[in-house]
Design a protein around this motif. Structure first.
Motif, mmCIF file in Angstrom:
data_model
loop_
_atom_site.group_PDB
_atom_site.id
_atom_site.type_symbol
_atom_site.label_atom_id
_atom_site.label_comp_id
_atom_site.label_asym_id
_atom_site.label_seq_id
_atom_site.Cartn_x
_atom_site.Cartn_y
_atom_site.Cartn_z
ATOM 1 N N TYR A 140 19.542 -64.721 -56.227
ATOM 2 C CA TYR A 140 18.842 -63.464 -55.990
ATOM 3 C C TYR A 140 17.440 -63.451 -56.597
ATOM 4 O O TYR A 140 16.641 -62.569 -56.308
ATOM 5 C CB TYR A 140 19.654 -62.281 -56.542
ATOM 6 C CG TYR A 140 20.728 -61.812 -55.597
ATOM 7 C CD1 TYR A 140 20.425 -61.007 -54.505
ATOM 8 C CD2 TYR A 140 22.054 -62.183 -55.777
ATOM 9 C CE1 TYR A 140 21.396 -60.575 -53.624
ATOM 10 C CE2 TYR A 140 23.044 -61.771 -54.905
ATOM 11 C CZ TYR A 140 22.710 -60.965 -53.833
ATOM 12 O OH TYR A 140 23.685 -60.547 -52.958
ATOM 13 N N SER A 153 13.687 -64.225 -56.868
ATOM 14 C CA SER A 153 12.652 -64.587 -55.898
ATOM 15 C C SER A 153 11.794 -65.711 -56.460
ATOM 16 O O SER A 153 11.371 -65.674 -57.619
ATOM 17 C CB SER A 153 11.766 -63.374 -55.598
ATOM 18 O OG SER A 153 12.522 -62.311 -55.070
ATOM 19 N N SER A 206 8.416 -66.959 -56.510
ATOM 20 C CA SER A 206 7.074 -66.441 -56.204
ATOM 21 C C SER A 206 6.018 -67.438 -56.680
ATOM 22 O O SER A 206 6.150 -68.035 -57.752
ATOM 23 C CB SER A 206 6.847 -65.084 -56.883
ATOM 24 O OG SER A 206 7.846 -64.157 -56.477
ATOM 25 N N THR A 251 6.095 -65.348 -51.501
ATOM 26 C CA THR A 251 7.428 -65.351 -52.101
ATOM 27 C C THR A 251 8.448 -65.579 -51.007
ATOM 28 O O THR A 251 8.156 -65.375 -49.808
ATOM 29 C CB THR A 251 7.710 -64.022 -52.834
ATOM 30 O OG1 THR A 251 8.942 -64.118 -53.543
ATOM 31 C CG2 THR A 251 7.787 -62.862 -51.861
ATOM 32 N N ARG A 280 11.546 -64.032 -50.949
ATOM 33 C CA ARG A 280 12.318 -62.812 -50.704
ATOM 34 C C ARG A 280 11.703 -61.671 -51.516
ATOM 35 O O ARG A 280 10.787 -61.883 -52.297
ATOM 36 C CB ARG A 280 13.795 -62.994 -51.065
ATOM 37 C CG ARG A 280 14.077 -63.374 -52.486
ATOM 38 C CD ARG A 280 15.568 -63.296 -52.794
ATOM 39 N NE ARG A 280 16.338 -64.101 -51.862
ATOM 40 C CZ ARG A 280 16.635 -65.381 -52.049
ATOM 41 N NH1 ARG A 280 16.208 -65.988 -53.152
ATOM 42 N NH2 ARG A 280 17.328 -66.058 -51.181
ATOM 43 N N ALA A 281 12.210 -60.469 -51.321
ATOM 44 C CA ALA A 281 11.682 -59.275 -51.996
ATOM 45 C C ALA A 281 10.176 -59.172 -51.775
ATOM 46 O O ALA A 281 9.393 -59.058 -52.720
ATOM 47 C CB ALA A 281 12.032 -59.300 -53.480
ATOM 48 N N GLN A 282 9.789 -59.197 -50.505
ATOM 49 C CA GLN A 282 8.373 -59.225 -50.153
ATOM 50 C C GLN A 282 7.643 -57.981 -50.644
ATOM 51 O O GLN A 282 6.522 -58.074 -51.164
ATOM 52 C CB GLN A 282 8.230 -59.342 -48.635
ATOM 53 C CG GLN A 282 6.816 -59.548 -48.140
ATOM 54 C CD GLN A 282 6.250 -60.898 -48.531
ATOM 55 O OE1 GLN A 282 6.982 -61.880 -48.597
ATOM 56 N NE2 GLN A 282 4.960 -60.955 -48.804
ATOM 57 N N THR A 327 8.342 -56.011 -53.183
ATOM 58 C CA THR A 327 8.194 -56.056 -54.639
ATOM 59 C C THR A 327 7.055 -56.997 -55.037
ATOM 60 O O THR A 327 6.264 -56.688 -55.937
ATOM 61 C CB THR A 327 9.507 -56.515 -55.291
ATOM 62 O OG1 THR A 327 10.557 -55.614 -54.916
ATOM 63 C CG2 THR A 327 9.381 -56.543 -56.807
ATOM 64 N N PHE A 328 6.981 -58.138 -54.349
ATOM 65 C CA PHE A 328 5.912 -59.088 -54.665
ATOM 66 C C PHE A 328 4.538 -58.521 -54.300
ATOM 67 O O PHE A 328 3.558 -58.742 -55.018
ATOM 68 C CB PHE A 328 6.154 -60.406 -53.925
ATOM 69 C CG PHE A 328 5.107 -61.449 -54.196
ATOM 70 C CD1 PHE A 328 5.011 -62.060 -55.438
ATOM 71 C CD2 PHE A 328 4.196 -61.813 -53.209
ATOM 72 C CE1 PHE A 328 4.045 -63.015 -55.700
ATOM 73 C CE2 PHE A 328 3.226 -62.769 -53.457
ATOM 74 C CZ PHE A 328 3.153 -63.372 -54.703
ATOM 75 N N GLU A 382 3.500 -56.312 -57.039
ATOM 76 C CA GLU A 382 3.108 -57.097 -58.211
ATOM 77 C C GLU A 382 1.732 -57.720 -58.014
ATOM 78 O O GLU A 382 0.913 -57.738 -58.942
ATOM 79 C CB GLU A 382 4.154 -58.182 -58.471
ATOM 80 C CG GLU A 382 3.919 -58.957 -59.759
ATOM 81 C CD GLU A 382 5.010 -59.965 -60.015
ATOM 82 O OE1 GLU A 382 5.669 -59.886 -61.069
ATOM 83 O OE2 GLU A 382 5.210 -60.847 -59.145
#
Length: 452
Positions: free
Chosen positions: A404, A406, A408, A425, A427-429, A431-432, A435
């Protein structure tokens, strides 16, 4: 000699080509999914269909006319080995093939991907960064400040001249490898258990010793059973106020070769005794015999036999002679171990009921039933693959958790007083993206502070 050497080289290249092609086929994700589904269906069949029963039991429960679901009969069960699914050659072959598929997929895909992810890779041209999904061009921003911001956010940062590379979440690339390795360990544990494990059952009267003899299932590599000796010190049952069985207990001890007790425990359902890879379960109970006295005679011990009443209830009974020539007698029936018993005459008519320890006067004889001898049903199981299966499941949970994370990556390049920043990244695009924008915002704030 040269021709022979050339021929050998040609054959070796041919074999290598075939080998690589075979590995590619085995590593196919579609094959792995099909194998997993077939294993799941076979495991469900092994759970639903009773394992290790007698031929008569399968003939009774799975008749040919009518067949269950229109096709499932006792003949089909025996032909396919569904009466012992987990020891069949085809089920073990499926496990081996699935494990080979996982290892091939790991070696061809997951491991190379991890090796690429571990490399520090700088971008040399601005165009490479601008082609990323997230990129930004900043004026007069120092590369060192970007490195400090990224380090605070948990990135591993490397710089070289005017180039920067940062990454975090490498565990996300290691996770799939851990998952595959854990599945292989689970499969190996299943194979070891199927080939070297065994299941035995013993029905032991209270107060008697026993040895491991009655084997129900045994793996193909099991040549002899361990010299297990045990002693049932006492067996008893606790009943509810309504007369139903609440729990049954066995005070069980294990003995060494000289008869000395090496371990002892009172077991009950869901509370077994474990000793050196063997597990002793409390599974059933019965009545083995009774002790009684006629008038002032010594105490006699008689066996009893189980039978099923018309309402389906299990009972135990024996015949008691009341005369030396055996011409007159009564049938004694015991429903359970609570101390109650019933006496019937030779025509099947109920004469009377009694309790253990209370004398009854029948045919000028004082009959006293002094004790009911209960017997405990023990199931002894050995499965050397269980620790491997537990280890595999622990690794599986760890690997899934790691997956789980990512992975990055951020690149930076300073050209002509302009800083090119970009990242991506797996996954969790969203969220990235947040950031990345936060990194740009902090960089702007630090630059303004430096100007002041």
């Amino acid at each position: 000699m040269t021709l022979v050497f050339a021929w050998c080289q040609t054959q070796w290249r041919t074999v290598s080509l075939w080998g690589r092609s075979l590995v590619q086929v085995v590593a196919d994700l579609r094959l792995a999914i099909v194998l997993l589904l077939v294993i799941a269906v076979a495991s469900i069949a092994g759970t639903v269909i009773e394992q290790g029963e007698s031929l008569a039991s399968y003939q009774e429960n799975y008749p040919e006319h009518p067949a269950l679901f229109g096709f499932l009969t006792w003949k089909l069960i025996l032909i396919l080995g569904l009466d012992h699914v987990y020891q069949t050659w085809w089920y073990l072959s499926l496990l081996i093939l699935f494990g080979a598929s996982l290892m091939a997929c790991t070696s061809l895909r997951q491991w190379p991907a991890l090796k690429v992810a571990r490399k520090w890779h700088y971008y040399q041209r601005p165009e490479q960064i601008l082609r990323l999904n997230l990129s930004q061009v900043c004026d007069h921003k120092p590369l060192g400040e970007v490195a400090l911001i990224l380090q605070k956010k948990g990135y591993w940062v490397a710089t070289e001249n005017a180039k920067l590379y940062a990454r975090k979440g490498l565990a996300g690339k290691i996770g799939p490898i851990v998952v595959h390795a854990s599945l292989v360990v689970i499969l190996l544990g299943g194979l070891v258990g199927a080939l070297t494990g065994f299941l035995a059952q013993e029905l032991v009267p209270s107060g008697q010793d026993f040895q491991l003899k009655k084997v129900i299932e045994a793996g193909a590599w099991v040549r002899r059973l361990p010299p297990v000796r045990g002693r049932v010190h006492r067996f008893w049952i606790d009943y509810t106020p309504g007369g139903e069985v609440d729990q049954f207990y066995t005070d069980l001890g294990l003995l060494n070769a000289t008869g000395e007790e090496i371990t002892r425990k009172t077991i009950h359902v869901n509370e077994p005794l474990r000793w050196r890879g063997l597990t002793f379960y409390q599974t059933s109970w019965g009545i083995d015999g009774l002790r009684l006295r006629f008038n002032n005679s010594p105490i006699l011990e008689l066996p009893v036999k189980p039978f099923t009443a018309g309402n389906g209830r299990k009972l135990w009974g024996t015949w008691l002679p009341l005369k030396p020539d055996l011409s007159v007698g009564v049938s004694l029936v015991i429903p359970d171990l609570q101390g109650l018993f019933l006496l019937y005459d030779q025509q099947g008519k109920l004469l009377t009921t009694g309790r253990v320890g209370t004398a009854l006067h029948i045919e000028n004889i004082d009959l006293t039933l002094t004790e009911l001898i209960g017997s405990t049903g023990l199931q002894i199981k050995s499965d050397p693959g269980v620790p491997m299966v537990y280890l595999g499941f622990a690794g599986l949970m760890l690997g899934v958790t790691m997956s789980y994370f990512s992975h990055s990556q951020v690149w930076g390049l300073r050209v002509d007083n302009q800083l090119y920043l970009g990242g991506k990244t797996n996954r969790a695009q969203v969220t990235f993206e947040r950031e990345f924008l936060e990194i740009l915002h902090q960089l702007e704030i630090q630059s303004q502070g430096s100007e002041l």
